[in-house]
Write a protein that holds these residues in place. Sequence first.
Motif, PDB file in Angstrom:
ATOM      1  N   TYR A  99       0.652  -1.194   0.098  1.00 30.21           N
ATOM      2  CA  TYR A  99       0.033  -0.049  -0.062  1.00 30.21           C
ATOM      3  C   TYR A  99       0.971   1.369   0.015  1.00 30.21           C
ATOM      4  CZ  TYR A  99      -2.933   3.821   1.955  1.00 30.21           C
ATOM      5  OH  TYR A  99      -3.746   4.934   2.135  1.00 30.21           O
ATOM      6  N   ILE A 100       1.819   1.201   0.917  1.00 32.40           N
ATOM      7  CA  ILE A 100       2.828   2.525   1.218  1.00 32.40           C
ATOM      8  C   ILE A 100       3.598   2.734  -0.371  1.00 32.40           C
ATOM      9  CG2 ILE A 100       4.739   3.546   2.183  1.00 32.40           C
ATOM     10  CD1 ILE A 100       2.274   3.531   3.974  1.00 32.40           C
ATOM     11  N   VAL A 101       4.088   1.484  -0.969  1.00 32.57           N
ATOM     12  CA  VAL A 101       4.784   1.826  -2.344  1.00 32.57           C
ATOM     13  C   VAL A 101       3.843   2.327  -3.168  1.00 32.57           C
ATOM     14  CG1 VAL A 101       5.897   0.294  -4.100  1.00 32.57           C
ATOM     15  CG2 VAL A 101       6.225  -0.153  -1.714  1.00 32.57           C
ATOM     16  N   ALA A 102       2.554   1.706  -3.446  1.00 34.64           N
ATOM     17  CA  ALA A 102       1.646   2.181  -4.246  1.00 34.64           C
ATOM     18  C   ALA A 102       1.360   3.970  -3.959  1.00 34.64           C
ATOM     19  CB  ALA A 102       0.124   1.740  -4.337  1.00 34.64           C
ATOM     20  N   MET A 103       1.106   4.246  -2.729  1.00 30.93           N
ATOM     21  CA  MET A 103       0.997   5.663  -2.355  1.00 30.93           C
ATOM     22  C   MET A 103       2.063   6.410  -3.053  1.00 30.93           C
ATOM     23  SD  MET A 103      -2.080   5.876  -1.418  1.00 30.93           S
ATOM     24  CE  MET A 103      -2.481   4.279  -2.291  1.00 30.93           C
ATOM     25  N   LYS A 104       3.362   6.024  -2.714  1.00 35.92           N
ATOM     26  CA  LYS A 104       4.540   7.031  -3.022  1.00 35.92           C
ATOM     27  C   LYS A 104       4.848   6.710  -4.878  1.00 35.92           C
ATOM     28  CE  LYS A 104       7.313   6.001   0.962  1.00 35.92           C
ATOM     29  NZ  LYS A 104       8.723   4.965   1.412  1.00 35.92           N
ATOM     30  N   GLU A 105       4.250   5.798  -5.261  1.00 34.51           N
ATOM     31  CA  GLU A 105       4.180   5.909  -6.827  1.00 34.51           C
ATOM     32  C   GLU A 105       3.195   6.905  -7.331  1.00 34.51           C
ATOM     33  OE1 GLU A 105       4.659   0.957  -7.708  1.00 34.51           O
ATOM     34  OE2 GLU A 105       2.707   2.393  -8.230  1.00 34.51           O
ATOM     35  N   ARG A 106       2.186   7.259  -6.599  1.00 36.07           N
ATOM     36  CA  ARG A 106       1.146   8.334  -6.877  1.00 36.07           C
ATOM     37  C   ARG A 106       2.078   9.833  -6.916  1.00 36.07           C
ATOM     38  NH1 ARG A 106      -3.747   6.516  -7.298  1.00 36.07           N
ATOM     39  NH2 ARG A 106      -4.783   8.630  -6.922  1.00 36.07           N
ATOM     40  N   LYS A 107       3.008  10.006  -6.312  1.00 35.65           N
ATOM     41  CA  LYS A 107       3.659  11.247  -6.238  1.00 35.65           C
ATOM     42  C   LYS A 107       4.194  11.390  -7.651  1.00 35.65           C
ATOM     43  CE  LYS A 107       5.932  10.821  -1.808  1.00 35.65           C
ATOM     44  NZ  LYS A 107       7.458  10.908  -1.271  1.00 35.65           N
TER      45      LYS A 107
ATOM     46  N   GLU B  49      -5.688  -8.117 -12.386  1.00 37.73           N
ATOM     47  CA  GLU B  49      -4.302  -8.397 -12.994  1.00 37.73           C
ATOM     48  C   GLU B  49      -4.464  -8.726 -14.536  1.00 37.73           C
ATOM     49  OE1 GLU B  49      -0.499  -9.193 -13.230  1.00 37.73           O
ATOM     50  OE2 GLU B  49      -1.598  -8.259 -11.744  1.00 37.73           O
ATOM     51  N   GLU B  50      -5.735  -9.421 -14.899  1.00 36.55           N
ATOM     52  CA  GLU B  50      -5.985  -9.959 -15.992  1.00 36.55           C
ATOM     53  C   GLU B  50      -6.247  -8.738 -16.980  1.00 36.55           C
ATOM     54  OE1 GLU B  50      -9.482 -12.297 -15.640  1.00 36.55           O
ATOM     55  OE2 GLU B  50      -8.151 -14.138 -14.900  1.00 36.55           O
ATOM     56  N   GLU B  51      -6.946  -7.790 -16.478  1.00 34.48           N
ATOM     57  CA  GLU B  51      -7.150  -6.498 -17.220  1.00 34.48           C
ATOM     58  C   GLU B  51      -6.018  -5.791 -17.405  1.00 34.48           C
ATOM     59  OE1 GLU B  51     -10.381  -4.094 -16.701  1.00 34.48           O
ATOM     60  OE2 GLU B  51     -11.834  -5.676 -16.301  1.00 34.48           O
ATOM     61  N   ARG B  52      -5.100  -5.896 -16.635  1.00 39.10           N
ATOM     62  CA  ARG B  52      -3.665  -5.001 -16.637  1.00 39.10           C
ATOM     63  C   ARG B  52      -2.876  -5.750 -17.987  1.00 39.10           C
ATOM     64  NH1 ARG B  52       1.428  -5.069 -15.281  1.00 39.10           N
ATOM     65  NH2 ARG B  52       1.299  -7.123 -14.331  1.00 39.10           N
ATOM     66  N   VAL B  53      -3.043  -7.123 -17.930  1.00 42.44           N
ATOM     67  CA  VAL B  53      -2.317  -7.978 -18.815  1.00 42.44           C
ATOM     68  C   VAL B  53      -2.704  -7.592 -20.485  1.00 42.44           C
ATOM     69  CG1 VAL B  53      -1.797 -10.242 -19.764  1.00 42.44           C
ATOM     70  CG2 VAL B  53      -1.522  -9.807 -17.325  1.00 42.44           C
ATOM     71  N   ILE B  54      -3.871  -7.472 -20.463  1.00 46.53           N
ATOM     72  CA  ILE B  54      -4.538  -7.082 -21.772  1.00 46.53           C
ATOM     73  C   ILE B  54      -4.517  -5.677 -21.931  1.00 46.53           C
ATOM     74  CG2 ILE B  54      -5.835  -9.397 -21.830  1.00 46.53           C
ATOM     75  CD1 ILE B  54      -8.183  -7.718 -21.240  1.00 46.53           C
ATOM     76  N   LYS B  55      -3.786  -5.103 -21.177  1.00 43.62           N
ATOM     77  CA  LYS B  55      -3.688  -3.539 -21.489  1.00 43.62           C
ATOM     78  C   LYS B  55      -4.947  -2.614 -21.680  1.00 43.62           C
ATOM     79  CE  LYS B  55      -0.363  -4.179 -24.565  1.00 43.62           C
ATOM     80  NZ  LYS B  55       0.549  -3.829 -25.860  1.00 43.62           N
ATOM     81  N   VAL B  56      -5.756  -3.091 -20.948  1.00 44.50           N
ATOM     82  CA  VAL B  56      -6.910  -1.992 -21.059  1.00 44.50           C
ATOM     83  C   VAL B  56      -6.592  -0.770 -20.414  1.00 44.50           C
ATOM     84  CG1 VAL B  56      -9.422  -1.737 -20.365  1.00 44.50           C
ATOM     85  CG2 VAL B  56      -8.807  -3.819 -21.070  1.00 44.50           C
ATOM     86  N   THR B  57      -5.701  -0.690 -19.214  1.00 43.72           N
ATOM     87  CA  THR B  57      -5.381   0.399 -18.550  1.00 43.72           C
ATOM     88  C   THR B  57      -4.075   1.056 -19.002  1.00 43.72           C
ATOM     89  OG1 THR B  57      -4.062  -0.982 -17.229  1.00 43.72           O
ATOM     90  CG2 THR B  57      -6.355  -0.607 -16.386  1.00 43.72           C
ATOM     91  N   GLY B  58      -3.732   0.847 -20.090  1.00 44.54           N
ATOM     92  CA  GLY B  58      -2.684   2.001 -20.880  1.00 44.54           C
ATOM     93  C   GLY B  58      -1.580   1.672 -20.121  1.00 44.54           C
ATOM     94  N   GLY B  59      -1.583   0.359 -19.408  1.00 50.86           N
ATOM     95  CA  GLY B  59      -0.164   0.220 -18.751  1.00 50.86           C
ATOM     96  C   GLY B  59      -0.037   0.456 -17.397  1.00 50.86           C
ATOM     97  N   MET B  60      -1.078   1.555 -16.957  1.00 51.98           N
ATOM     98  CA  MET B  60      -1.065   1.838 -15.460  1.00 51.98           C
ATOM     99  C   MET B  60      -1.469   0.389 -14.580  1.00 51.98           C
ATOM    100  SD  MET B  60      -2.821   4.986 -13.438  1.00 51.98           S
ATOM    101  CE  MET B  60      -2.068   6.164 -14.517  1.00 51.98           C
TER     102      MET B  60
ATOM    103  N   SER C  45      -3.720  -1.607 -12.588  1.00 59.61           N
ATOM    104  CA  SER C  45      -5.304  -1.389 -12.553  1.00 59.61           C
ATOM    105  C   SER C  45      -5.733  -0.943 -11.229  1.00 59.61           C
ATOM    106  CB  SER C  45      -5.808  -2.740 -12.576  1.00 59.61           C
ATOM    107  OG  SER C  45      -5.591  -3.277 -14.098  1.00 59.61           O
ATOM    108  N   ARG C  46      -4.871  -1.204 -10.098  1.00 60.55           N
ATOM    109  CA  ARG C  46      -5.263  -0.916  -8.898  1.00 60.55           C
ATOM    110  C   ARG C  46      -5.494   0.643  -8.681  1.00 60.55           C
ATOM    111  NH1 ARG C  46      -1.827  -5.062  -5.739  1.00 60.55           N
ATOM    112  NH2 ARG C  46      -0.637  -4.395  -7.265  1.00 60.55           N
ATOM    113  N   GLN C  47      -4.265   1.254  -9.375  1.00 61.34           N
ATOM    114  CA  GLN C  47      -4.286   2.884  -9.400  1.00 61.34           C
ATOM    115  C   GLN C  47      -5.502   3.287 -10.148  1.00 61.34           C
ATOM    116  OE1 GLN C  47      -2.207   4.547  -7.619  1.00 61.34           O
ATOM    117  NE2 GLN C  47      -0.261   3.452  -7.285  1.00 61.34           N
ATOM    118  N   VAL C  48      -5.919   2.767 -11.134  1.00 54.27           N
ATOM    119  CA  VAL C  48      -6.858   3.280 -12.238  1.00 54.27           C
ATOM    120  C   VAL C  48      -8.100   3.329 -11.239  1.00 54.27           C
ATOM    121  CG1 VAL C  48      -7.946   2.906 -13.902  1.00 54.27           C
ATOM    122  CG2 VAL C  48      -5.949   2.603 -14.137  1.00 54.27           C
ATOM    123  N   ILE C  49      -8.472   2.159 -10.674  1.00 53.94           N
ATOM    124  CA  ILE C  49      -9.500   2.104  -9.663  1.00 53.94           C
ATOM    125  C   ILE C  49      -9.680   3.145  -8.842  1.00 53.94           C
ATOM    126  CG2 ILE C  49     -10.940   0.649  -8.276  1.00 53.94           C
ATOM    127  CD1 ILE C  49     -11.049  -0.729 -10.572  1.00 53.94           C
TER     128      ILE C  49
END
Lengths: 200, 200
Positions: free
Chosen positions: A180-188, B134-145, B147-151
Amino acid sequence: MALQTETEEKIIASAEKLFYQKGKAGTSMQDIGDDAGINRTLLNYYFRSKDQLFEAVFRKAMGRFVPNLAAMLHSDISFEEYIPALVETVIDTMIENPQISIFVLQELSSNQDRMPQIMKEMGINPAFALKKMEEERVIKVTGGMDSRQVILNLISLCIFPFAAKPVVLDILYNGDNEAYIVAMKERKKIIPQLMKQLLS
Amino acid sequence: MALQTETEEKIIASAEKLFYQKGKAGTSMQDIGDDAGINRTLLNYYFRSKDQLFEAVFRKAMGRFVPNLAAMLHSDISFEEYIPALVETVIDTMIENPQISIFVLQELSSNQDRMPQIMKEMGINPAFALKKMEEERVIKVTGGMDSRQVILNLISLCIFPFAAKPVVLDILYNGDNEAYIVAMKERKKIIPQLMKQLLS
DNA sequence: GTCTATATTGTGATAGAC
DNA sequence: GTCTATCACAATATAGAC
């Protein structure tokens, strides 16, 4: 700000911890005293009343991130140039104390009537900020989108993942706090990139 | 769900209103009884204890938006296709009751340990959701980002402006509630557009 | 189902000894 | 400055009359 005795500091530390976690009403003076390892009545000796102790904690919390926001809203520099530094400091503040956002939001929500006065005390001038936003919109820095929506997007992206930490941690990161923390730092990095994309 | 008497409904309505506003600890049974125009002791008759009354309110609140999230996290359809409908319903729910978000976030934050159990009861399966992401990330729906960050971005943009309503209203909309609501409705269009841009 | 009366505990706050 | 004792009051909850 006057010098604080060791006892006073302990009280504030425990009060912060507990008020952040359980809110004002959910925390008793007894709880705070116990946590600080200090007799309950000393809290009254130092801070006179629960209300005044709470005020001290609340103001300290507001002081942790309002100045950042105020600087952006009032400066001559465009919002866009402010973004990377703002995101960095806000996220760092939140990582250090994840519960501060929900604490402040909850207390402001319970006392909406006090908002205008609090903003004034914190040195935020809504009229000035609005004027700045209007000007920026005119010179099309925001790619046509209402500047207020841009600000709202920016702040939302920075703060919400911390306000919702328990849910986010459980659902998206499976309870793994490190991840979680790693992800938050990525958001920077993610958030400024994203804002840049929106403003182009 | 059993049929409710009129009295029971009045109690729930007042309890919702006050718990949302002041939180569990900040609201007394007396407050709720007074607001409902009903004798204090009847609350115990119907709900046995304050804890149980609170649970009823909390679960009802969770039930208002968790299903939307769960549907997105569990369905076979991609996140992207879900976005417009999700944004629409979430924002509508929040406009109807702006304080629900801060209420839920605060209570979850106070009782982090109960999260896994609550998620289970609400029918959310983190493991399943993660696999889908994870699957959606693999098929690149999220433009490389990730998926959790997208959500996270999506939910942040939808909910935060309501959680922070008092501040947003005061600073950005100068206390004008009408203007605030209009802006929130605009976000029904803005957010999907924005997400589409991010995912391309 | 709805009320009054009451038991019990918790809470904020102060007085006063040390 | 720190403690004990105490006060006044508010809170949840239940028993029992109606």
